[in-house]
Every structure is written in structure tokens, then in C-alpha cells.
Design a protein around this motif. Structure first.
Motif, PDB file in Angstrom:
ATOM      1  N   ALA C  24      47.707  43.992  47.533  1.00 34.55           N
ATOM      2  CA  ALA C  24      46.621  44.535  46.869  1.00 34.55           C
ATOM      3  C   ALA C  24      46.797  44.828  45.344  1.00 34.55           C
ATOM      4  N   THR C  25      48.175  45.228  44.880  1.00 30.39           N
ATOM      5  CA  THR C  25      48.364  45.568  43.556  1.00 30.39           C
ATOM      6  C   THR C  25      48.434  44.051  42.725  1.00 30.39           C
ATOM      7  N   LYS C  26      48.758  42.951  43.560  1.00 29.08           N
ATOM      8  CA  LYS C  26      48.883  41.753  42.874  1.00 29.08           C
ATOM      9  C   LYS C  26      47.460  41.271  42.547  1.00 29.08           C
ATOM     10  N   LYS C  27      46.435  41.878  43.350  1.00 32.58           N
ATOM     11  CA  LYS C  27      45.333  41.767  42.992  1.00 32.58           C
ATOM     12  C   LYS C  27      44.471  42.395  41.958  1.00 32.58           C
ATOM     13  N   ARG C  28      45.284  43.418  41.558  1.00 41.03           N
ATOM     14  CA  ARG C  28      44.718  44.515  40.492  1.00 41.03           C
ATOM     15  C   ARG C  28      43.737  45.370  41.018  1.00 41.03           C
ATOM     16  N   MET C  29      43.707  45.739  42.274  1.00 45.21           N
ATOM     17  CA  MET C  29      42.688  46.668  42.943  1.00 45.21           C
ATOM     18  C   MET C  29      42.911  47.946  42.591  1.00 45.21           C
TER      19      MET C  29
END
Lengths: 210, 210, 210
Positions: C24-29
């Protein structure tokens, strides 16, 4: 009638599973991924229907015929995947028979638990169409049926014919045959004459997006 | 109170359905696709809640009011889709009332079957937010609510207020009004003042991704 | 045995939640999105299994331990996300223990309600793998497990070992340990020796797609 329905059922399962194999191999999935996509395409619509109406366990957990049919189809489909376009027309036929059958089963289940006619038609359409929708989502595509396939309309029409004839007092057997024929006829005509739902977009809008 | 709740319920359904129409037309879906996206946006959150708690058949199968509301909204929405931005503020209001209502309904259902307060708040939030999540997945987008919309926080807060007041002995009616007002207020303030959850990313990380 | 199983259970939940945080952090959520992805990764497989077999409410609604574990893991994971690669090996271990445990739980549940052995193995595999599948779909990716991860095969093998030993009359305790060890061993060997399922694609096909 039972064995005939079973054979039709299996042909439909084979056709759906192969459409899953074709989509999954295009995405370069491994064997496990292909098997899951084939399974989901075949049983996804019926599973969603069972969940919505609260039938549990869902049907395919209780019937290994489908599981083995899908397994064998996937293996054969992967081995002969370069030859699949030679049997394209047979596949289209099986697939169309499959959605006709699934539409009728779904509509019948709604009637059995006394749902409103419009909801019964929706259940039939979900049974026939949502296996393909889940397949496309798992493959990270916008479901093709939302953009150009007309077969949802064929299912809605077939389900409505089924409900109408039952209300008029026709026997379930005759009704199923006429409703199924409606789905098959509409879808075949749509594909032969390249019919689509009337576009709601202007030419400019369409070009902007393509 | 019943008719008032029903009107609010329908306004919420209309707002959710229109947000589905807007998303689906951006993706150039056909009429059937737009109808499905509108339906999913409206009933998806409640359906997921019903499945999780085992309420079957799921609510919308038993209530054709919603189905017809969605059908009419979709048709009207598609016809007047170029004019939708003129009613943007009304839509925002309906939508916000809708999520407030869905949050309360979901939280109440959790209380009814004696779930833990934190789980009840989660159910309320799922009811209000997951219609939009499923809409975005079907449209092949990362759900907008996971990236910048603050309304999940409004739902969590509203649900917590509901649980808290009930525990303090307030009547369900008063509690629902205060909790609903909380959701509406928080979301409106968030949009007016452009509030977001505090970013956990450094400036460099954000630029790398945009 | 109860407390040991619980600790293993929590370690598995932690590992799954962290894999959600990383994706999720890779997708900048935002924080809410990260929390949802962590939750879905942890409880998604078990939820799907519960829905399919009709267990309601689904398990995590009745057990706040998991909810709090996921909440704390997400917060700690987000704060220390730049340091997560230092504990990569521990995470891999927890994750592998987690899928071994989930495979066994899922297979056992199928046996409990008298499903066919092949279906029980499928349920175990779904429990272990579909949290990650739903995580990837919500993040708008083709599920990694469909393309290169071998751990589905480890689950299928482990579930089959479980079923086989039970049929041979082994006690559930011993069976669980041997089946769990099978999953852990196969997955560890697969990662150490970089094993994948044999590719069904020709070199030309693979290049065309990469």
C-alpha cells in the motif's frame, strides 16, 4: 432430461474455462494462475448468485464434476492453446449455450425463493455474466461486458421471457427451452450482424478515448 | 419518522448511483456497464456488510424500490450527463447525507447482533464506503478513498459517536441525528478546507510517484 | 497447545499485515488505505473461505484480537517502513508460518463439514492465498501469485498431505505438524533455489510480453 442438462452443463463449463485459459495466457500467468482464472470464469457467476441469496455452501463446493471438468479443460487448453482458434466457432456455440443455461438456472433460483421478477432476471444475468466480470478484474482489465459485448442484453431478454412465460402458465420445461433459445438467438444475431447497444457517446468523445 | 428516512435513503441512493454514472461514462462504458456500476456503487457497501454478517438474501434483493431508483437515476443521469456539473453541490449534499445514513445503518446492524463496538464502527464504515471501492475496482482504478478522500474518517468518527452515545444511554433517535450530523459536518469541513489525512510520505517520495 | 497456536496465529497476522503495508505504501495510499489493505491481506482469505462455506458472521467479526493486531502492526509498520527490509528474513519466516497455518485451518474446516478432499485442499489454499490476491486487486495489480510466486503449490501440497495422513488414521495434531512443515519446507526451498512452476511459454512469447 437430467443427462442432457448435465452434458450441456459440462459443455458450458468447458467453454467458460477455455475463455479463462485464453485470457490468462495472454497475461502470461503461470499454471496455477491459469487454473484459478479458468475456475473463476466457470463458477464465479454462480458463486456470486449463491452468496447473494444465502445458499451455502456455494454450489461448486458440493459438486466435484465441475472441479474436475475445469482441471482437465485447463490442462488440455494450455497444451493446445495455439490450436484454440481452430475451434473458435464450437467454443462460441458452447459458450452461448452456457450463458443460456446459466441465465435460466439463476432466474429459476430467484423464483424458487419468491423474489420479485425483476430481481430474478438480475440473478439470471449475474449467474451468466459475472464469471467473466471477475475473470477480467483478476486480469486487471475493465470487464469487456461493460464496454462492448451485447450478451448481457441477451441474458436480460432471456430471463424476462422465462418469467413472462411462467406467469402465463407455461410448463417449466417448455419455458426453459424458449427462454434458452431466445438467449442463443439474440447473442448469435448480435455477433453475426455486429450489433452493439446504441452508443451514448458522441464521435468526439469516443475518439478522445480510443 | 419512517417516510423521512425513506426519502433520505432514496436521495442517498440517487447520489451514489450518479457518482457511478459519472465514473462509468468517463470509462466509455455502454448502457449495461453504466447500469451495473451505478448499482454496485449504491448497493455494494450494504451487500458486503450483509455477506459479512450472514444476512441473507442480501437486502437489495428484497426491496425493488432501490432497483427502480437506480434504474431511473441511471437513465436520467446518462441523458443529462453533460449537465451534471450544474447540480454538483446538490449531489455532494445528497452523497454526504447518504454516507451518514449508511454509516448509521451499518453500525446499528452490528449492535443488533452484539458485535464488539470497534467491529460495529467497521461495519458502518464498510457500508458507507465499499460501494465506491467496488465501483473503482470494476473501473480498474485504485479506490479513490484509499488515496485522498477523507470521508472514511468521517464515517469512523460518526460510527464512534453513535456507539459512544448509545453506551451513555442516549435514545437511538437522538443518537442517530447527532452521529449523522457528525459525519456530515466532518466531511463538509474537510472538503471546504481541503483537509486530508496527514501525509506519511516525504516530498521526495510523493514526487517520485506523481 | 492453545497459547502456542495463538502466538503463531498472531505472528502470521503480523506478517500478512506488513506485506499489506509494504504494497500500500508503494502505491502512496493514505493511512486509511494502508489500514484497509493490511486488514484485507490478513483476513481476506479466511473471509472468502467463510463466505463460501456459509460460516456467518465471518470469523474476524467475532475476534477483536486480530483487528487490534492489524491496527498496531499497521501503525508500527508505517512508522518504521524504511527499516522493514532489515527484518525481511523474519518477515519471510512469519509469513511462511502464516500460510502453513492458514492452509491447515482452511483444510480442517472443509473436513469438518464433510466436503470432498479436493475441495478441502482448495479451501486451505484459498484461505492461505486469497488475502494476497484481494490485496493486489485493490492495489490495481495482477495478483503476484498468478505470475511467479510458488507458494500456492506449497499450500496445495501441504493440504494434500494433511488429507492423506488423516485418511491413513494419523492424529490431527501430528498431521497438522507434518502438513505445516511440508508447506514451510516447500516454500523455503522454492525461494532459496528460486524455483518456479515450469513455464508454459516459449522464449519468444515471454520477451514479447516483458
Amino acid at each position: 432430461m437430467e443427462p442432457v442438462v448435465s452434458i450441456i452443463d459440462i459443455l458450458g463449463t468447458v467453454a467458460f474455462a477455455i475463455s479463462g485459459v485464453i485470457t490468462a495466457t495472454k497475461k502470461r500467468m503461470d499454471l496455477f494462475g491459469i487454473l484459478i482464472i479458468a475456475t473463476v470464469t466457470s463458477v464465479g457467476g454462480g458463486t456470486l448468485r449463491d452468496l447473494l441469496i444465502g445458499k451455502s455452501p456455494v454450489s461448486w463446493l458440493l459438486n466435484t464434476t465441475f472441479v474436475y471438468t475445469i482441471l482437465v479443460t485447463t490442462i488440455v487448453g494450455v497444451i493446445f492453446r495455439k490450436q484454440l482458434h481452430y475451434v473458435r466457432k464450437s467454443l462460441f456455440l458452447f459458450d452461448t449455450i452456457g450463458i443460456a443455461l446459466y441465465t435460466i438456472t439463476g432466474t429459476q433460483m430467484g423464483i424458487l425463493i419468491d423474489l420479485h421478477p425483476a430481481i430474478c432476471v438480475a440473478l439470471g444475468t449475474i449467474t451468466a455474466c459475472f464469471g467473466g466480470v471477475i475473470r477480467d478484474i483478476l486480469c486487471n482489465e475493465i470487464p469487456v461486458i461493460f464496454r462492448k459485448e451485447i450478451y448481457a442484453s441477451a441474458c436480460i431478454l432471456g430471463g424476462s421471457v422465462y418469467i413472462g412465460l411462467i406467469h402465463l402458465g407455461a410448463t417449466p420445461g417448455v419455458t426453459a427451452i424458449i427462454a434458452g433459445a431466445t438467449v442463443i438467438l439474440v447473442r448469435t444475431l448480435a455477433v453475426v450482424y455486429e450489433l452493439q447497444l446504441p452508443s451514448i457517446y458522441t464521435k468526439a468523445e469516443r475518439e478522445q478515448n480510443d
